[in-house]
Design a protein around this motif. Structure first.
Motif, PDB file in Angstrom:
ATOM      1  N   CYS A  24       6.682  69.873  23.782  1.00 37.11           N
ATOM      2  CA  CYS A  24       7.012  70.466  22.495  1.00 37.11           C
ATOM      3  C   CYS A  24       8.244  69.797  21.909  1.00 37.11           C
ATOM      4  O   CYS A  24       9.001  69.125  22.598  1.00 37.11           O
ATOM      5  CB  CYS A  24       7.285  71.942  22.675  1.00 37.11           C
ATOM      6  N   ARG A  32       4.113  72.454  19.004  1.00 39.06           N
ATOM      7  CA  ARG A  32       3.698  72.857  20.350  1.00 39.06           C
ATOM      8  C   ARG A  32       2.624  71.972  20.950  1.00 39.06           C
ATOM      9  O   ARG A  32       1.678  71.562  20.292  1.00 39.06           O
ATOM     10  CB  ARG A  32       3.156  74.285  20.324  1.00 39.06           C
ATOM     11  N   ASP A  50       4.641  81.202  28.567  1.00 36.67           N
ATOM     12  CA  ASP A  50       5.788  81.434  29.455  1.00 36.67           C
ATOM     13  C   ASP A  50       7.047  81.780  28.663  1.00 36.67           C
ATOM     14  O   ASP A  50       7.893  82.549  29.105  1.00 36.67           O
ATOM     15  CB  ASP A  50       6.033  80.212  30.354  1.00 36.67           C
TER      16      ASP A  50
HETATM   17  N1  LIG Z   1       5.340  71.504  25.973  1.00 41.63           N
HETATM   18  C1  LIG Z   1       6.222  72.464  25.967  1.00 41.63           C
HETATM   19  O1  LIG Z   1       7.412  72.256  25.997  1.00 41.63           O
HETATM   20  C2  LIG Z   1       5.590  73.838  25.964  1.00 41.63           C
HETATM   21  C3  LIG Z   1       6.521  74.997  25.777  1.00 41.63           C
HETATM   22  C4  LIG Z   1       5.907  76.274  26.349  1.00 41.63           C
HETATM   23  N2  LIG Z   1       5.909  76.210  27.792  1.00 41.63           N
HETATM   24  C5  LIG Z   1       4.501  76.466  25.817  1.00 41.63           C
HETATM   25  O2  LIG Z   1       3.544  76.288  26.538  1.00 41.63           O
HETATM   26  O3  LIG Z   1       4.353  76.782  24.665  1.00 41.63           O
END
Ligand SMILES: NC(=O)CC[C@H](N)C(=O)O
Ligand SMILES: O=P(O)(O)OC[C@H]1O[C@H](OP(=O)(O)OP(=O)(O)O)[C@H](O)[C@@H]1O
Length: 568
Positions: free
Chosen positions: A88, A160, A214
């Protein structure tokens, strides 16, 4: 809300808690931050804080002599894709009348870090947090009408790519929640390795979750924290989560940036000429919105920006940073400075090392666009062989394509990359790519290049073999799906059908990083994890996707052999 006035003088006589001050991070020696930037840190009125908070009692990095770029802060100056998915991207802006539009532009610059969804939260003039989120690219989610719905001077934004929780609208960030003292919005890059456990504990106490991400646990932890004021709730929550997080929070009147103690994911801070403070995952976002890069948010640091200025405090001590080397190999854009180093320069040097370590007689060097380009330039320059564009990349196919079946994925490579016969026919070709994950791209590419008439195809990979899945925000497949975990280099060469294959040797990579080498995470090359991934990764068995605690549903038993836990 005006840009923060940072002219007030610093008063740092804190022993407990400590602000990030003159602790040293000599490992951070980027030219870009060689001229120390001084902030006017306004001291939090810690007498009113519950100062027994252990995270605020020890700020200096233990066991190392790292030097912060500040020389003296007591001065008055101051879904189931097969590739490594992008991560992200986050952005936060304080004190600019065009905050949401700048956020929107910055998210464009960070689009390579996530294409599943995008969102912006802005605090309006009535101190209400307003949100626009949507599935898809930034350009698909936002238009002028949507941006007009987000007036205000304080914004955060997110692009995202999921690591936990499905790719669906409800999981698109930033998330906003109301708790008994106000509202808070959060945008997170990273992955919590103890998410499932925390979620279960919270649910047992009555929490009701809105998403399967999460990231949401943080909001619950903040809401249920007993600490005061708000900033200590954040610190309290961050102490409970384990893993990778570069986060921006917004409240009615504050922008807060936090980086986990290991600094797995990047997060930088800049300033616009009107004084507005900007946080972003990569410097390319700062550049686009004309914010001057000032420094990184340091591992374990919490930065609070509000009407009092910029305050920096320490989240918790840690033995050594473990920054993700894959940011330099693949994720970040080459025009970014990540962990204080130019990504372009890193990749060029990776290419040079490959040329030195694995030379081969050849007529032309080509790249697998986009992320292999700079390493290919380095290889060609070092080898003294012309670099040419032997593969043309379609601009209309995403960076990674998420196709549910292997059959369609095979078309994906063809759709994205087209060989140039004029460059390849009758030639001995060196093809440089940044990485091999499952080997799908490489095998298709070798076939395409041979079909275009190449006499020999020599693959050179600008990173070491990937044998371990990532638990810190890179959605790599499970270890058993990684080709280098299953095959030797020779076997991979046979599998992809090239005439020779070489990877960047890990010891050469570490040599290149020099004194900074211990400050990087190499778990994907070694299987040694700095933070124990207690919840195992999803993996595919046949057509079935087995998801684990990180990703949601568990329908089968994870392969325990997948994870080798090691020291730091
Ligand atoms: N790729 C990321 O940093 C994902 C952030 C978070 N864990 C999510 O799944 O939205
Ligand atoms: O071994 P595989 O499983 O096929 O994955 C590796 C490939 O995936 C990435 O490319 P991506 O499609 O993300 O394109 P990019 O280079 O434009 O980022 C990477 O650059 C490799 O080419």
């Amino acid at each position: 809300m005006a840009a923060p006035n940072l002219s007030s003088s610093l008063s740092l006589s804190l022993s407990n808690p400590k602000l990030f001050s003159s602790s040293s991070f000599s490992t951070f020696k980027p030219s870009t931050i060689s001229h120390p930037t001084f902030f006017h840190h306004k001291t939090l009125s810690f007498s009113t804080l519950k100062t027994n908070h252990k995270t605020l009692s020890s700020c200096n990095n233990n066991n190392n002599n790292n030097t912060f770029p500040f020389t003296n802060t007591t001065s008055d100056q101051n879904d189931d894709d097969e590739k490594p998915r992008e991560e992200c991207g986050v952005v936060g802006i304080y004190g600019d009348p065009e905050a949401s539009r700048l956020c929107y532009l910055a998210l464009h610059a960070l689009q390579h870090r996530g294409q599943e969804g995008a969102g912006i939260v802005t605090v309006n003039n009535n101190n209400v947090l307003q949100t626009v989120t949507g599935v898809g690219l930034v350009s698909e989610v936002f238009n002028d009408t949507k941006l007009r719905q987000l007036p205000g001077t304080l914004s955060i934004g997110h692009v995202r790519y999921s690591t936990a929780g499905q790719s669906m609208l409800k999981n698109v960030q930033p998330f906003v929640a109301g708790y008994r003292f106000g509202s808070v919005g959060v945008a997170h890059n990273g992955n919590f390795v103890n998410y499932r456990k925390l979620r279960t504990e919270l649910e047992e106490k009555g929490s009701i979750f809105n998403t399967t991400s999460d990231t949401e646990v943080l909001l619950h932890l903040i809401a249920t924290s007993k600490h005061r004021p708000f900033i200590l709730r954040i610190v309290d929550a961050c102490e409970k989560v384990q893993g990778a997080y570069s986060i921006v929070f917004v409240t009615e009147d504050k922008l807060v940036a936090v980086r986990d103690p290991f600094g797995f994911r990047p997060l930088v801070m800049g300033r616009r000429s009107n004084g507005a403070i900007v946080f972003a995952s990569e410097t390319c976002a700062l550049d686009l919105i004309e914010a001057k890069y000032e420094r990184e948010v340091f591992p374990g640091e919490v930065i609070v920006v509000d009407k009092n200025g910029v305050q920096s405090l320490c989240l918790m001590s840690h033995p050594q940073p473990k920054q993700c080397i894959f940011e330099h190999i693949y994720f970040s854009l080459p025009n970014s400075v990540v962990f204080g180093k130019s990504v372009y320069e890193s990749r060029r040097l990776f290419g040079e090392i490959l040329a030195t370590e694995s030379p081969v007689d050849c007529d032309v060097v080509i790249a697998v666009p986009d992320s292999g380009v700079v390493a290919a330039l380095g290889y060609a320059a070092k080898a003294g062989v012309p670099f040419q564009q032997g593969l043309i990349r379609s601009h209309y196919v995403g960076r990674t394509f998420i196709e549910p079946s292997q059959k369609i994925r095979d078309f994906g490579v063809k759709l994205k990359l087209s060989p140039v016969r004029a460059v390849l026919e009758g030639k001995r070709v060196v093809v440089v790519d940044d990485s091999i994950v499952r080997g799908t791209t490489s095998s298709k590419i070798v076939r395409l290049i041979k079909e275009a008439g190449a006499k020999e195809v020599h693959m050179r990979i600008a990173c070491p073999p990937i044998i371990g899945s990532c638990y810190y925000g890179v959605d790599t497949p499970s270890s058993e799906e990684l080709i280098s975990n299953r095959m030797s280099v020779d076997e991979i060469k046979e599998f992809i059908g090239c005439d020779s294959l070489a990877f960047l040797p890990i010891d050469k990579l570490k040599n290149l990083l020099g004194d900074d080498s211990p400050n990087f995470c190499y778990a994907c090359f070694s299987g040694v994890y700095p933070v124990e991934p207690t919840e195992l990764k999803a993996k595919k068995v046949g057509v079935e996707l087995l998801e684990d605690g990180i990703n949601g549903l568990v329908q089968g038993k994870p392969n325990e052999k997948e994870v080798k836990i090691g020291g730091i």
